[in-house]
Design a protein around this motif. Structure first.
Motif, PDB file in Angstrom:
ATOM      1  N   THR A 134       0.837  -1.206   0.000  1.00 49.26           N
ATOM      2  CA  THR A 134       0.000   0.000   0.000  1.00 49.26           C
ATOM      3  C   THR A 134       0.868   1.251   0.000  1.00 49.26           C
ATOM      4  O   THR A 134       0.604   2.210  -0.729  1.00 49.26           O
ATOM      5  CB  THR A 134      -0.926   0.015   1.228  1.00 49.26           C
ATOM      6  N   ALA A 135       1.916   1.243   0.821  1.00 50.14           N
ATOM      7  CA  ALA A 135       2.821   2.391   0.899  1.00 50.14           C
ATOM      8  C   ALA A 135       3.546   2.610  -0.431  1.00 50.14           C
ATOM      9  O   ALA A 135       3.658   3.744  -0.912  1.00 50.14           O
ATOM     10  CB  ALA A 135       3.830   2.178   2.021  1.00 50.14           C
ATOM     11  N   ILE A 136       4.029   1.519  -1.040  1.00 47.64           N
ATOM     12  CA  ILE A 136       4.753   1.635  -2.310  1.00 47.64           C
ATOM     13  C   ILE A 136       3.833   2.118  -3.422  1.00 47.64           C
ATOM     14  O   ILE A 136       4.188   3.009  -4.206  1.00 47.64           O
ATOM     15  CB  ILE A 136       5.384   0.277  -2.692  1.00 47.64           C
ATOM     16  N   LEU A 137       2.631   1.538  -3.504  1.00 46.49           N
ATOM     17  CA  LEU A 137       1.686   1.905  -4.554  1.00 46.49           C
ATOM     18  C   LEU A 137       1.252   3.359  -4.428  1.00 46.49           C
ATOM     19  O   LEU A 137       1.225   4.104  -5.419  1.00 46.49           O
ATOM     20  CB  LEU A 137       0.463   0.982  -4.502  1.00 46.49           C
ATOM     21  N   SER A 138       0.921   3.776  -3.205  1.00 48.64           N
ATOM     22  CA  SER A 138       0.494   5.170  -3.005  1.00 48.64           C
ATOM     23  C   SER A 138       1.649   6.115  -3.295  1.00 48.64           C
ATOM     24  O   SER A 138       1.459   7.187  -3.881  1.00 48.64           O
ATOM     25  CB  SER A 138       0.001   5.371  -1.576  1.00 48.64           C
ATOM     26  N   GLY A 139       2.877   5.712  -2.878  1.00 51.99           N
ATOM     27  CA  GLY A 139       4.037   6.548  -3.153  1.00 51.99           C
ATOM     28  C   GLY A 139       4.257   6.735  -4.643  1.00 51.99           C
ATOM     29  O   GLY A 139       4.539   7.850  -5.108  1.00 51.99           O
ATOM     30  N   TYR A 140       4.097   5.657  -5.407  1.00 57.35           N
ATOM     31  CA  TYR A 140       4.288   5.746  -6.855  1.00 57.35           C
ATOM     32  C   TYR A 140       3.216   6.613  -7.502  1.00 57.35           C
ATOM     33  O   TYR A 140       3.518   7.481  -8.337  1.00 57.35           O
ATOM     34  CB  TYR A 140       4.272   4.356  -7.477  1.00 57.35           C
ATOM     35  N   ILE A 141       1.959   6.407  -7.121  1.00 53.73           N
ATOM     36  CA  ILE A 141       0.851   7.144  -7.740  1.00 53.73           C
ATOM     37  C   ILE A 141       0.977   8.643  -7.485  1.00 53.73           C
ATOM     38  O   ILE A 141       0.921   9.460  -8.414  1.00 53.73           O
ATOM     39  CB  ILE A 141      -0.496   6.619  -7.222  1.00 53.73           C
ATOM     40  N   PHE A 142       1.150   9.023  -6.214  1.00 51.51           N
ATOM     41  CA  PHE A 142       1.232  10.443  -5.887  1.00 51.51           C
ATOM     42  C   PHE A 142       2.490  11.087  -6.476  1.00 51.51           C
ATOM     43  O   PHE A 142       2.449  12.224  -6.955  1.00 51.51           O
ATOM     44  CB  PHE A 142       1.211  10.636  -4.371  1.00 51.51           C
ATOM     45  N   THR A 143       3.607  10.368  -6.445  1.00 49.26           N
ATOM     46  CA  THR A 143       4.849  10.916  -6.978  1.00 49.26           C
ATOM     47  C   THR A 143       4.800  11.043  -8.490  1.00 49.26           C
ATOM     48  O   THR A 143       5.280  12.028  -9.056  1.00 49.26           O
ATOM     49  CB  THR A 143       6.037  10.031  -6.557  1.00 49.26           C
ATOM     50  N   ALA A 144       4.201  10.050  -9.158  1.00 49.63           N
ATOM     51  CA  ALA A 144       4.076  10.113 -10.616  1.00 49.63           C
ATOM     52  C   ALA A 144       3.198  11.285 -11.029  1.00 49.63           C
ATOM     53  O   ALA A 144       3.504  12.001 -11.993  1.00 49.63           O
ATOM     54  CB  ALA A 144       3.492   8.800 -11.139  1.00 49.63           C
ATOM     55  N   ASN A 145       2.114  11.504 -10.308  1.00 52.74           N
ATOM     56  CA  ASN A 145       1.230  12.632 -10.619  1.00 52.74           C
ATOM     57  C   ASN A 145       1.940  13.963 -10.407  1.00 52.74           C
ATOM     58  O   ASN A 145       1.793  14.900 -11.201  1.00 52.74           O
ATOM     59  CB  ASN A 145      -0.036  12.569  -9.751  1.00 52.74           C
ATOM     60  N   LYS A 146       2.724  14.056  -9.328  1.00 52.24           N
ATOM     61  CA  LYS A 146       3.458  15.290  -9.052  1.00 52.24           C
ATOM     62  C   LYS A 146       4.517  15.535 -10.127  1.00 52.24           C
ATOM     63  O   LYS A 146       4.713  16.672 -10.569  1.00 52.24           O
ATOM     64  CB  LYS A 146       4.106  15.214  -7.675  1.00 52.24           C
ATOM     65  N   SER A 147       5.203  14.477 -10.538  1.00 52.67           N
ATOM     66  CA  SER A 147       6.210  14.612 -11.593  1.00 52.67           C
ATOM     67  C   SER A 147       5.583  15.060 -12.900  1.00 52.67           C
ATOM     68  O   SER A 147       6.148  15.896 -13.625  1.00 52.67           O
ATOM     69  CB  SER A 147       6.934  13.275 -11.801  1.00 52.67           C
ATOM     70  N   LYS A 148       4.402  14.522 -13.195  1.00 54.68           N
ATOM     71  CA  LYS A 148       3.703  14.887 -14.433  1.00 54.68           C
ATOM     72  C   LYS A 148       3.307  16.350 -14.418  1.00 54.68           C
ATOM     73  O   LYS A 148       3.435  17.056 -15.429  1.00 54.68           O
ATOM     74  CB  LYS A 148       2.468  13.995 -14.603  1.00 54.68           C
TER      75      LYS A 148
END
Length: 205
Positions: free
Chosen positions: A82-96
Motif C-alpha cells: 500500500t505504501a509503495i503503490l500510493s508513493g508511486y501514484i502520488f509521486t508520478a502525478n506530481k512529476s507529471k
C-alpha cells in the motif's frame, strides 16, 4: 535591471542543478497514506493478538505459531505494498504536473542508496523471525528504515533525513522497552509519516 536578470539567471541555473542531482518529486501525500495504512495495520495486529490471547504489552517473550506468523507477514506485506503503490501514484502525478521524469539516473541512484540498508534490515528481521526473537523485529525495522532514509537524503529532499533520525531514535529507544514494539512501530511508521507527509505537502505543494 541587469542585476535583477543576473540573479534570476543564477536562480534558474541553481534550480536546474537541483533537479538534475536530486529527485524532488516525492509527494507528501504518499507519506500520509503510508502512515494511515501503518496505523490501520497495527490496530489490526493488536486485535489479532487479542484474538490469540497474547498480551503483547506484558514485555514477555511470546511464541507465535506458524499460522500466526504467516498472518502477520501477510499484514506487513499488504502495508508495504500500500505504501509503495500510493508513493508511486502520488509521486508520478506530481512529476507529471511539474513536467519532470520520474525515472532517470538520479532515481536509480536514490533507489539503490535507499535499498541497501533496507534490504539488509529485511534480512536481519527474517533472521530474528527464524529464531523467534519477535520482540526485536520492531526496533530493527525502525532503525534500518531510518538508516535508509538518511542514506537516501543525498539524492532527494533534504528534509527526509529528519524523518530518518526520528525513526532511528525511536528504534533505539524501543530496544529498552521490549514488548511495546507495536506502539513504537505505530508511532514511527504511522504518526511520524503522517506528520512528515503533511509538512512536506504544505512546504512543496
Amino acid at each position: 535591471m541587469d542585476s535583477k536578470n543576473y540573479h534570476e539567471d543564477l536562480s534558474h541555473i541553481r534550480s536546474m542543478m537541483e533537479r538534475s542531482s536530486r529527485f524532488i518529486s516525492l509527494s507528501g501525500l504518499s507519506g500520509v497514506v503510508a502512515g494511515l495504512a501503518a496505523i490501520i495495520g497495527a490496530a489490526y495486529v493488536y486485535f489479532v493478538f487479542q484474538r490469540e490471547g497474547i498480551d503483547y504489552f506484558a514485555g514477555q517473550r511470546n511464541f507465535f505459531g506458524p499460522a500466526l506468523v504467516r498472518e502477520l507477514v501477510v499484514i506487513g506485506t499488504l502495508i508495504l505494498l500500500t505504501a509503495i503503490l500510493s508513493g508511486y501514484i502520488f509521486t508520478a502525478n506530481k512529476s507529471k504536473r511539474k513536467g519532470l521524469k520520474i525515472w532517470d539516473g538520479t532515481t536509480k541512484r536514490l533507489l539503490f542508496t535507499f535499498a541497501v540498508p533496507l534490504v539488509t534490515g529485511g534480512i536481519v528481521c527474517l533472521a530474528l523471525l527464524f529464531h523467534h526473537l519477535f520482540v526485536w523485529i520492531a526496533p530493527a525495522t525502525l532503525i534500518f528504515y531510518g538508516l535508509a532514509l538518511v542514506s537516501a537524503e543525498r539524492y532527494t529532499l533534504t528534509d527526509i533525513k529528519y524523518l530518518g533520525y526520528c525513526q532511528i531514535v525511536l528504534g533505539l529507544l524501543s530496544m529498552f522497552f521490549l514488548g511495546w514494539g507495536l506502539v513504537f512501530w505505530t508511532i514511527g511508521f504511522g504518526v511520524l509519516h503522517i506528520v512528515y507527509g503533511l509538512i512536506m505537502h504544505k512546504k512543496y505543494k
